[in-house]
Scaffold this motif. Structure first.
Motif, PDB file in Angstrom:
ATOM      1  N   HIS A   3      13.054 -14.331   6.495  1.00 43.29           N
ATOM      2  CA  HIS A   3      12.191 -15.089   5.851  1.00 43.29           C
ATOM      3  C   HIS A   3      10.630 -14.365   5.265  1.00 43.29           C
ATOM      4  O   HIS A   3      10.596 -13.363   5.574  1.00 43.29           O
ATOM      5  N   ILE A   4      10.067 -15.142   4.381  1.00 42.68           N
ATOM      6  CA  ILE A   4       8.644 -14.616   3.790  1.00 42.68           C
ATOM      7  C   ILE A   4       7.530 -15.227   4.443  1.00 42.68           C
ATOM      8  O   ILE A   4       7.433 -16.521   4.541  1.00 42.68           O
ATOM      9  N   ASP A   6       3.479 -16.237   4.981  1.00 43.66           N
ATOM     10  CA  ASP A   6       2.201 -16.159   4.131  1.00 43.66           C
ATOM     11  C   ASP A   6       1.103 -15.619   5.386  1.00 43.66           C
ATOM     12  O   ASP A   6       1.048 -16.682   5.954  1.00 43.66           O
ATOM     13  N   TYR A  33       1.788 -11.358   1.769  1.00 49.31           N
ATOM     14  CA  TYR A  33       3.099 -11.658   2.116  1.00 49.31           C
ATOM     15  C   TYR A  33       3.745 -10.551   2.921  1.00 49.31           C
ATOM     16  O   TYR A  33       3.933  -9.647   2.758  1.00 49.31           O
ATOM     17  N   VAL A  35       7.632  -9.798   4.447  1.00 41.79           N
ATOM     18  CA  VAL A  35       9.082 -10.158   4.593  1.00 41.79           C
ATOM     19  C   VAL A  35       9.480  -9.747   5.944  1.00 41.79           C
ATOM     20  O   VAL A  35       9.371  -8.527   6.141  1.00 41.79           O
ATOM     21  N   TYR A  37      12.966  -9.645   8.410  1.00 41.82           N
ATOM     22  CA  TYR A  37      14.381  -9.910   8.678  1.00 41.82           C
ATOM     23  C   TYR A  37      14.947  -8.959   9.594  1.00 41.82           C
ATOM     24  O   TYR A  37      14.403  -8.022  10.253  1.00 41.82           O
ATOM     25  N   LYS A  54       4.528 -12.567  -4.607  1.00 42.96           N
ATOM     26  CA  LYS A  54       5.382 -13.412  -3.622  1.00 42.96           C
ATOM     27  C   LYS A  54       6.937 -13.344  -4.569  1.00 42.96           C
ATOM     28  O   LYS A  54       7.905 -13.256  -3.643  1.00 42.96           O
ATOM     29  N   ARG A  55       6.904 -13.252  -5.909  1.00 47.12           N
ATOM     30  CA  ARG A  55       8.272 -12.892  -6.338  1.00 47.12           C
ATOM     31  C   ARG A  55       8.789 -11.784  -5.916  1.00 47.12           C
ATOM     32  O   ARG A  55       9.852 -11.495  -5.817  1.00 47.12           O
ATOM     33  N   GLU A  58      10.145 -11.985  -2.673  1.00 46.92           N
ATOM     34  CA  GLU A  58      11.483 -12.707  -2.524  1.00 46.92           C
ATOM     35  C   GLU A  58      12.816 -11.824  -3.134  1.00 46.92           C
ATOM     36  O   GLU A  58      13.800 -11.787  -2.751  1.00 46.92           O
ATOM     37  N   LEU A  61      13.688  -9.388  -0.344  1.00 47.41           N
ATOM     38  CA  LEU A  61      14.482 -10.050   0.535  1.00 47.41           C
ATOM     39  C   LEU A  61      15.948 -10.335   0.078  1.00 47.41           C
ATOM     40  O   LEU A  61      16.863 -10.186   0.939  1.00 47.41           O
ATOM     41  N   VAL A  62      16.157 -10.550  -1.053  1.00 48.33           N
ATOM     42  CA  VAL A  62      17.549 -11.089  -1.630  1.00 48.33           C
ATOM     43  C   VAL A  62      18.119  -9.408  -1.641  1.00 48.33           C
ATOM     44  O   VAL A  62      19.601  -9.498  -1.156  1.00 48.33           O
TER      45      VAL A  62
END
Length: 405
Positions: A3-4, A6, A33, A35, A37, A54-55, A58, A61-62
């Motif tokens: 998860h991310i 903040d 931010y 990440v 995991y 944030k992008r 994300e 993380l993907v």
């Protein structure tokens, strides 16, 4: 799933059940931010990203979750080791013979560490490699640049295997390994060989017969022992060479770590008989492969110095070989070393119709394809034989008959 987080804002729930965002004590401090995991080993890991990132968080993380599913995950922290640290580890653990280890260490420390040593492995990009190679153009020969590139590619490839980095930047399509300038081998003529032999001190003339008559490498000639020869049956067993490792002489296996048997012409056998009569072989003991090794090997060497020692190639080249080459009217260069005797041997065998496979075996090449690439232009031309064969079919000579067959 990860998860991310903040770290500048947190979500709180009011008494009436509504949620709202509040600034944290870390607001405006550091990267916003994070990440979080779980790695394949079960340990929690994290990666931080700045405000408005944030992008990127994300996407990271993907990518991590996808790599974990595919079994291609690489811990980003593993690539933070510097190239210098990893290269030194690679040199320690890489399996080399000592002479190869010495030359590889020199190249890595002289040409790779100054450019990449302080960089983290993960920070080395294809563009850095292109810039590095471009800076060497005109300073180093293409063949040297090609060898250095191969070392760099191997080190970074090992880093991929060790899961330090996800891919090798040397393998990028935009990166091209320097190509050595291909020079065709031009064999010496028999008169050249004879002139060089005559210019050598009498004690060392047999090196020419062994090099040109048996295709032996320089170190193999210096390491030839009495027990390796069968003068009557006409064979040599090439099973060792004299090498110079860290300024000391050692015995070692022939190149490619392969011993071999080579036909011994009667003319060369006669030279060896006379040489051993004039200069009796000496039994000498040297370390095996590594000067620091406790393993010692004893051999009755046929060729030795007047000081009753094995021949040091550096001394021999400077004091005997190059003066003889000059006296024969040949300008000394990188292509006029003792290795040229092997080219003469190869050209003589090909001219006599010997096969590439047999020649590769006699020269000690591990791949007959390499022998073919080096010496294919020396093979007798077949064009005239082709023309004559077809002409005999379509325009037979009336004079040909049983009497002339």
């Amino acid at each position: 799933m990860g998860h991310i987080e903040d770290r500048w804002y947190r979500t709180v729930t009011a008494p009436d059940g509504r949620t709202k965002r509040e600034k944290t004590d870390r607001h405006g401090i550091g990267k916003r931010y994070r990440v979080r995991y779980i790695g394949p080993d079960g340990r929690e890991r994290s990666q931080s990203f700045p405000d408005r990132g944030k992008r990127d968080a994300e996407a990271f993380l993907v990518s991590v979750e996808s790599d974990k599913l595919r079994g291609a995950y690489v811990d980003p922290a593993a690539g933070r080791i510097t190239f210098a640290e990893y290269a030194e580890s690679w040199l320690r653990t890489r399996s080399f013979d000592e002479s190869t280890r010495e030359t590889t260490e020199i190249r890595v420390r002289r040409h790779l560490l100054p450019s990449f040593g302080n960089r983290q492995l993960a920070a080395i990009k294809p563009g850095h490699i292109r810039e590095w190679d471009a800076a060497l153009v005109g300073k180093l020969a293409p063949s040297t640049r090609s060898v250095l590139f191969a070392h760099l590619r191997t080190i970074l490839g090992a880093a991929v295997d060790d899961e330090r980095i996800p891919k090798n930047p040397c393998a990028a399509r935009s990166v091209t390994q320097p190509r050595p300038v291909e020079r065709r081998v031009v064999p010496w003529k028999p008169d050249d060989i004879a002139a060089i032999r005559a210019g050598l001190p009498e004690r060392y003339r047999a090196v020419v017969d062994l090099g040109a008559g048996c295709g032996m490498r320089q170190g193999e000639v210096f390491g030839l022992a009495v027990d390796d020869t069968d003068l009557d049956a006409g064979w040599l067993h090439i099973q060792r060479q004299v090498k110079l490792v860290r300024h000391r002489l050692v015995f070692g296996l022939p190149k490619n770590n392969r011993d071999r048997r080579v036909p011994l012409p009667a003319s060369v056998a006669d030279v060896l008989r006379q040489h051993m009569k004039d200069h009796p072989p000496l039994t000498l003991t040297l370390p095996w492969e590594n000067p620091a090794s406790a393993e010692q090997v004893t051999a009755g060497l046929i060729l030795t110095t007047t000081w009753r020692k094995a021949i040091n190639r550096c001394w021999f080249d400077a004091k005997a070989w190059r003066p003889a080459v000059s006296a024969a009217g040949i300008v000394p260069s990188r292509s006029t070393g003792m290795h040229a005797l092997r080219h003469f041997y190869a050209s003589a065998l090909l001219d006599a119709g010997e096969s590439i496979k047999a020649l590769a075996s006699y020269l000690g090449h591990s791949d007959p394809g390499f022998t073919l690439r080096v010496y294919t232009h020396l093979m007798p031309a077949s064009e005239e034989r082709t023309r004559n064969a077809i002409d005999r079919l379509f325009r037979p000579d009336p004079a040909d008959g049983p009497e002339t067959a």
